[in-house]
Enzyme design. Structure first.
Site, PDB file in Angstrom:
ATOM      1  CG  HIS A 130      -6.336  -0.875   0.971  1.00  0.00           C
ATOM      2  ND1 HIS A 130      -4.959  -0.820   1.013  1.00  0.00           N
ATOM      3  CD2 HIS A 130      -6.772   0.156   1.734  1.00  0.00           C
ATOM      4  CE1 HIS A 130      -4.588   0.193   1.778  1.00  0.00           C
ATOM      5  NE2 HIS A 130      -5.672   0.800   2.229  1.00  0.00           N
ATOM      6  CB  CYS A 151      -0.952   0.026   1.197  1.00  0.00           C
ATOM      7  SG  CYS A 151      -1.561  -1.560   1.735  1.00  0.00           S
ATOM      8  CG  HIS A 176      -3.848   0.234  -3.234  1.00  0.00           C
ATOM      9  ND1 HIS A 176      -2.751  -0.544  -3.490  1.00  0.00           N
ATOM     10  CD2 HIS A 176      -4.181   0.007  -1.942  1.00  0.00           C
ATOM     11  CE1 HIS A 176      -2.422  -1.214  -2.397  1.00  0.00           C
ATOM     12  NE2 HIS A 176      -3.273  -0.890  -1.436  1.00  0.00           N
ATOM     13  CE  LYS A 179     -12.748  -6.607   7.602  1.00  0.00           C
ATOM     14  NZ  LYS A 179     -11.553  -7.422   7.903  1.00  0.00           N
ATOM     15  CG  ASP A 188      -2.015  -5.116  -2.535  1.00  0.00           C
ATOM     16  OD1 ASP A 188      -3.201  -5.029  -2.207  1.00  0.00           O
ATOM     17  OD2 ASP A 188      -1.072  -4.946  -1.746  1.00  0.00           O
ATOM     18  NE  ARG A 225       1.652  -9.085   5.151  1.00  0.00           N
ATOM     19  CZ  ARG A 225       0.361  -8.951   4.848  1.00  0.00           C
ATOM     20  NH1 ARG A 225      -0.529  -9.718   5.431  1.00  0.00           N
ATOM     21  NH2 ARG A 225      -0.025  -8.041   3.977  1.00  0.00           N
ATOM     22  CD  GLN A 272      -0.709  -8.532   0.180  1.00  0.00           C
ATOM     23  OE1 GLN A 272      -0.090  -7.487   0.033  1.00  0.00           O
ATOM     24  NE2 GLN A 272      -1.618  -8.691   1.122  1.00  0.00           N
TER      25      GLN A 272
END
Length: 672
Positions: free
Chosen positions: A562, A385, A436, A516, A434, A414, A432
């Site tokens: 996100h 992000c 945005h 969310k 991902d 992680r 991911q």
């Protein structure tokens, strides 16, 4: 179909007069036509009763998997699916699965919670040195953690279950008692249960006015068992169906999940409303073992976790890498068609960035230690992000530029404790999918609708068509105004309503920075997997001072969305392996066609054929040889190759390949 490249004129159409008569024919089209013809033949044979229905059904049942998931925007396979369904209808219908309730069923929840208490009572009756800790209900049953000097063995589970059955037969009442902190503390100390004392202290620390309740099993004044508990429970042990209860396994668990605290012994159990439900649960458990992605990953040579490199780090082997490439290619194609631009960002950044984003303050436990570079602290990225936020901030933005949709297959790292690692489901490095979106408030509803549409397109491509959806709303502590929270939550509701999807609401379950939507997918054996997430974020735009020039020339803060659809490629691939049992649809199969030469004399012909097949976009290969045709077929079956071709003198003489489905049924001859 986009997954099958068209044959070049030089490779195929000049090689056979039939192919020259059909200049637009692709090899993919040939295979699809052959599959359709096979399906029609099976239907006709079954209708005329020339073949047993079971034979037709077994062969036809292979077709939907081979033909699954047409290319984006293509409807070429819809007719094939209809034909397949009519063929499958001829097969004997399997017994209908027994519906399994969830903990939303109040009675089932009471059964599971009460059974956990009965198990703990049985354990302490049989093993006087066992101390209890916690024993909650869980998705498929319950567990209890015990502190005991000697480890439990599998044979102990049978002994404990037998004692539980005795207690159930006694129809002992469950009795609730409320008492003061001092009274509870005195009883716990008298019973020498230090873990209960710690639980009591934590209850009061959280809420000094919280009621302290215990539940007894047994009559007052007689020997009974009790534990700190808020309930709920059944009225008496006789209401527990002992033929629907089973003790399943033993595991280790640190007290409070802290590696510095004592290691406890956890006994897992399952409980249902009927013996039929327990039998169905066991059937699903056995099926899940057969589909375990860790075993299939090794068997099919898809991936590995190399302990020499470290736990939780995935090595994609060539066959698995082929599938991943296909997944990524379709993902990129779908996102480009959906109006997204693709980004590539670094794998690490200055620690200051993570402090600005708040990750260092809120997620430090999930991050690896920092590294020093020329006197500065750098952090390997746990999330993508902040990089997308910096990309937005790199230019002056106008309201005319919005919405901006940016997507990235970004690998993140992680920290996970070694005890929590689990195949592809829990790893330390993963990619991911991902994305945005930066948009205006009035664009939010349409953007969320677009994300839901794209999510459905992608999940359906991989065979996932049943979802469980949860909308999570504002918690007590949150950033952002009431107005923006209401607008964002309304936009999420509006988008879900437009999709016609049913959903549940988790009131107060949203993140502190925005509401969310979470989407769980249902796999082939009915299990639910958390997969896609759509998350509004009012926090990062504020922390980084994001803005755009409004129509009146002022400065406004954009809304940030996100979203992830796979979640991570690794975890989604693990779910896909288990849902398909490693038998991927034709478009995803690592090897679509394998040639099986009857002897090495025919290998040059096979090699030449494979070269032309690969040039046409078919993932073909030749068996390495050195074994009989029967052994080659067995290995191809183990590798779950969908289409096979045995090659001998007849095939070489005809300059063709005879194609057969692994699951039964000839597809015809492919001229070369």
């Amino acid at each position: 179909s986009s997954c099958l490249a068209r044959c070049s004129a030089s490779a195929f159409q000049s090689a056979h007069p039939c192919m020259r008569l059909l200049p637009g024919l692709s090899l993919g089209g040939f295979l699809m036509s052959a599959l359709l013809a096979r399906s029609a033949a099976l239907n006709a044979a079954a209708a005329a009763r020339r073949l047993p229905a079971s034979t037709c059904g077994r062969a036809a049942a292979a077709l939907p998997r081979l033909l699954a998931a047409p290319a984006m925007g293509s409807r070429r396979c819809s007719g094939l699916r209809m034909a397949d369904q009519s063929a499958v209808a001829e097969a004997p219908a399997p017994p209908a699965p027994v519906p399994l309730p969830t903990n939303a069923n109040e009675q089932l929840l009471r059964i599971r919670h009460s059974t956990a208490h009965v198990m703990a009572m049985a354990v302490q009756r049989l093993y006087k040195d066992a101390r209890v800790t916690i024993g909650p209900w869980i998705e498929k049953g319950f567990y209890y953690d015990f502190d005991r000097p000697e480890p439990f063995a599998e044979k102990d589970l049978r002994r404990i279950k037998k004692e539980m059955d005795k207690l159930i037969g006694l129809k002992l009442p469950f009795r609730r008692e409320e008492l003061s902190f001092d009274e509870a503390k005195a009883r716990i100390e008298a019973a020498d249960e230090p873990y209960k004392l710690e639980i009591l202290d934590s209850i009061v620390a959280k809420d000094p006015d919280a009621p302290i309740t215990i539940f007894h099993i047994g009559e007052p004044g007689k020997a009974n068992w009790w534990d700190l508990c808020a309930g709920p429970h059944v009225e008496h042990t006789g209401q527990l169906p002992k033929d629907a209860i089973d003790l399943e396994s033993i595991a280790g668990a640190y007290w409070r999940g802290d590696e510095a605290r004592p290691m406890l012994q956890r006994i897992y159990g399952t409980a249902w409303e009927s013996a039929e439900q327990l039998a169905e649960h066991r059937r699903i458990q056995e099926e899940a073992k057969r589909r375990d992605h860790r075993a299939l990953g090794k068997q099919l040579r898809l991936f590995s976790i190399q302990q020499e490199a470290g736990g939780g780090l995935v090595f994609w082997h060539p066959r698995g890498a082929r599938v991943r490439r296909l997944m990524e290619d379709f993902w990129r194609e779908a996102h480009t068609a959906g109006g997204y631009e693709l980004l590539y960002t670094p794998h690490m950044a200055s620690l200051d960035l993570w402090k600005t984003s708040g990750h260092f303050d809120f997620y430090a436990d999930g991050m690896f230690d920092q590294m020093e570079v020329e006197g500065a602290q750098y952090q390997i990225k746990p999330m993508n992000c902040p990089f997308h936020v910096l990309t937005y901030k790199d230019e002056k933005r106008s309201y005319r530029d919005l919405p901006l949709r940016w997507a990235e297959l970004g690998t993140v790292y992680r920290y996970e404790r070694s005890g929590t690692l689990n195949g592809l489901f829990r790893v330390r490095g993963f990619t991911q999918d991902d994305a945005h979106i930066f948009c205006l408030p009035e664009q939010l509803a349409d953007e969320i609708q677009g994300v839901l549409d794209l999510t459905e397109t992608i999940l359906t491509k991989f065979g996932f068509t049943e979802y469980e959806v949860m909308l999570s709303t504002r918690p007590d502590k949150a950033v952002g105004s009431d107005e923006i929270w209401d607008k964002a939550t309304s936009a999420l509701r509006e988008a879900l309503g437009a999709k016609g999807w049913e959903y549940d609401v988790d009131e107060g379950g949203g993140a502190f920075y925005g509401p969310k939507i979470d989407i769980k997918i249902r796999d082939a054996i009915g299990r639910l997997w958390q997969c896609s997430t759509i998350q509004c974020d009012f926090n990062l735009p504020q922390r980084f001072g994001l803005e755009y020039v409004s129509p009146d020339g002022g400065r406004e803060q954009p809304i940030m969305l996100h979203r992830a659809i796979f979640g991570s490629l690794e975890r989604f691939f693990g779910v896909l392996i288990e849902s398909t049992a490693g038998d991927f649809p034709f478009w995803l199969a690592p090897t679509q066609l394998r040639l099986l030469p009857v002897s090495d004399d025919y290998r040059p012909y096979c090699d030449a054929a494979v070269a032309r097949l690969k040039a046409a976009g078919i993932r073909a290969e030749v068996d390495p040889g050195g074994r009989s045709v029967g052994k080659q077929i067995k290995v191809a079956n183990q590798d779950k190759v969908p289409i096979l071709s045995v090659v001998g003198e007849a095939e070489v003489g005809a300059n063709a390949l005879k194609l057969e489905m692994r699951k039964g049924g000839e597809l015809g001859e492919l001229p070369l």
